[in-house]
Structures are given as structure tokens and as C-alpha cells.
Design an enzyme around this catalytic site. Sequence first.
Site, mmCIF file in Angstrom:
data_model
loop_
_atom_site.group_PDB
_atom_site.id
_atom_site.type_symbol
_atom_site.label_atom_id
_atom_site.label_comp_id
_atom_site.label_asym_id
_atom_site.label_seq_id
_atom_site.Cartn_x
_atom_site.Cartn_y
_atom_site.Cartn_z
ATOM 1 N N ASP A 168 -10.936 1.971 -2.988
ATOM 2 C CA ASP A 168 -11.273 0.641 -2.489
ATOM 3 C C ASP A 168 -12.761 0.398 -2.711
ATOM 4 O O ASP A 168 -13.583 1.322 -2.636
ATOM 5 C CB ASP A 168 -11.013 0.548 -0.988
ATOM 6 C CG ASP A 168 -9.551 0.492 -0.637
ATOM 7 O OD1 ASP A 168 -8.704 0.658 -1.531
ATOM 8 O OD2 ASP A 168 -9.256 0.285 0.559
ATOM 9 N N ASP B 57 0.838 -1.194 0.000
ATOM 10 C CA ASP B 57 0.000 0.000 0.000
ATOM 11 C C ASP B 57 0.876 1.248 0.000
ATOM 12 O O ASP B 57 2.113 1.157 0.008
ATOM 13 C CB ASP B 57 -0.911 -0.030 1.228
ATOM 14 C CG ASP B 57 -2.289 0.547 0.955
ATOM 15 O OD1 ASP B 57 -2.394 1.441 0.094
ATOM 16 O OD2 ASP B 57 -3.252 0.111 1.605
#
Length: 434
Positions: free
Chosen positions: A249, A178
Site C-alpha cells: 500500500d 482484499d
Amino acid sequence: MPHPSVPRIGRTVAGLTAVAACSAGLLAAPGPASATPDPARAPGAPRSGTYPNLAPRPPMGWNNWSYYMCDLDEKTVLDNARALVRTGLAGKGYRTVTVDDCWMSRQRGAEGQLLADRTRFPHGMAYLGRQLHRMGLEFGIYTDVGTHTCEKFPGSLGHFRQDAEQFARWKVDYVKADGCNVPVAPGHTKEETFRDLYGRMSRALHATGRPMTFSVSAPAYFQFDGDSVWHRVIGWSAEVGNLWRGGRDVALQKNTPAAKWSSIVYNFRYNSRLAGLQRPGRWNDPDFLLAGASGLTRQEMQSQMSLWAVMAAPLISSTDVGNLPPAAREVLGNERIIAVDQDALGVQGRVVAQDDGSAVLSKPLKNGDRAVALFNTGATPRTLSVTAGRAGLPEAGSYRLHDLVTGRRTHAERTIEAREVPPHGTVLYRVTPD
């Protein structure tokens, strides 16, 4: 002075519920322009000397994040892994089990090494990997190229080589990195910083000698920085890794069904415009499949599965696999649709027709067939169609249509049509010229 953190795109999905009522018009809403059709000419297109091609087909598997978030432990991961095997989903390709954020201790060890949270993972991560491998599965793990992960656990910045070597010792097969909490030094741009850090992580993983598929999250942090920058970041992400998260997301299990559906449509909309920046072995990733006890309708779960398959997207489920409703199991396990996603040609399907409430995509397949998806985003049934020529099919006297959901076979002459497609539904045909 502490550097401001960079929030993970999409971890916060506030406002999605409000968008749900407008889902019929999402495809026509303002958004990123289409990517350049020819990936070789796109800004930042992949060049030689890239990360090893460890994902010749779109990855498939399971990840805890969307369903469990930080409420995970060793038992949860292994229970879901066993369920993948028991339900037959592992045998259909869902084999990479990835532990997302929150698996670590809050502090590194005395020698700077990452430590598993011993309350959550009492036997450690090497043990977890061994158990997964004994089931015939692959082991995926999460890190962050910044100072901390999105949930404030230790990041890999300053420890790229050490962490990569530790993952290799643990026999990790898949690494998701990430980009939260990335400090941008004075005199450097955000993009320069991200490219440098992801490049370091990539080289460290490669240097271990262990093949670890590398999932890059960098593009998600540039979705709103302008198309030229965003597409350039996708270009170098394809050099340093095997797949990349492009934008927000997908919604979480705790969100409403309407918010989940809105996030699916949103992610489809941005990802469908990136076909020119994908190539076989380097995959656009619009995030997890939500089929499960999610509150979504059968049509909505089926639409996500069908659209992700036509877009050659990774098929990574985030749900409680042990408690899959029969409809969700059928959606995830449809081998005809999985075959479209995993087709050896490796081409992402493109939108060939659309309006405010529908989209038609066409994907070439290795044997000369086409997968054609007719997607109704609206609230009422619609008949959707596209000419064979517009769908990219060669001229033929007729075409054989195989409905990949129902299994029904029909014929068409010049027009590929689906009658009365239900709200939020998608009809997916495999079309063969006669």
C-alpha cells in the site's frame, strides 16, 4: 484451531522513513526482475473466458483509505463526492467513489447478510449508492475474500454469492476485494487457496448480471514469494478481475512526507517492471494518488501523477477533496496528463533508461505520439535525456515536444532532453515526429 491471519501488504509502513534518505538509490536497489516483455507468453498470462472487460480505460476515482483509514462515515464520503463534482474533477474522470474497510458492522445479520455500521452509515449502503448515482458518480465498495477484512470486519469467505447479490441489490459499480485473513487448508498451497477464493468471488459477481468492475488484491500478498509465483498470480488475477494491486500500500496521511515520498518511489519501482503483465483493459494498480494536503512538494505530487499516467495506472485519489490546495487540484486535474493515462491504446509505458538517481519511461499513444517521462529521484537538479530511437520514436527530421505540465512547446532533433529537472521532479513530454 484459528488460522493465522495474513497481514495486508503495506498497511504497516514502518521503516519507510528510514528509507526516505536513500530515495535517490531506490531505482537501483535489488528488486523483482523485469516481467516477460510479451504478455501473451508470460507465466499465467490472461486466457479466454476471463471476467468481463468492464474497465477498458484505467479506473479513476476516490477512495477513503490512505487519507481517512477507518475514520469515515456517510457524511465524509458524500462530502468528498460533492467536492469531486464541485471542483470539476468528476467531469475529468474521477467518478468512482469507493468506501474501503470499516464500513460494516462487526457481525452479520440474522440471515448471514452484511450490515452497514448504522452509526457511521445511518441510512445504509443502498442509500449511499443512490446519492452517488444522483451526482453522476459510481459506487465502489470493499470486501475481503478471507474470514475477516484487514480491520477484522466480516469477510466474504463462505458468503461469496450472498455478498455479490447484496452488492448488486445496492447497485454497486466497483468491488475491491482484499486478501487478509485467508486460511490455507492442509494439503493446499497459499497460491491455490487465493486463486480458488478470488475465482469464487469473481464468478459470484459475474453471476449477478450487474456489471461490477472487480479490483483484485491477490498479487500484493505474493510480491516477496519470488518473481515466478508473483507473476503467475498477476496472470490469473487478470483472468478473474479487471485490475490488481501488485504490492505494498502507498503510505498513509498520518505518515511523514518523507515516508510518503519513499512509498511513492517504491511503488513506482515495482510497478514499472510489470509492464509485460498488463494489457489493455487489465491494469496494474500501484495504489492511490496522494496529491492533497499531504506535506508532499508540488514536484513530488506532480511526479506521482505523471508516472502513474505513463504507466497507465488507475488514478484513484485518496485525500480530502473539499480542502485540496490549489497546486494539488491542478496536478489531479491536468487534462493533458489524464489523456496520457486514459489513452485508448492502453499500453503501460516502459523504462527505457535509468541510473541510481533517474529513470526515463516511454509510452506509445494511439495517434502515433509517445509520452516520455524524465524522472529525477535525486536530491539535486539534473539534466536528463534519452535518444529518440531509445524512446521508441521513428526516425524523423525533428520532433515536437509538448511539456504536459507547463504547456510549453519546443523542438528536438535526435535527443529528448529536460534541463535542470528539480529534485523529485518529473518532466512529461508528449512527443510528435515531424
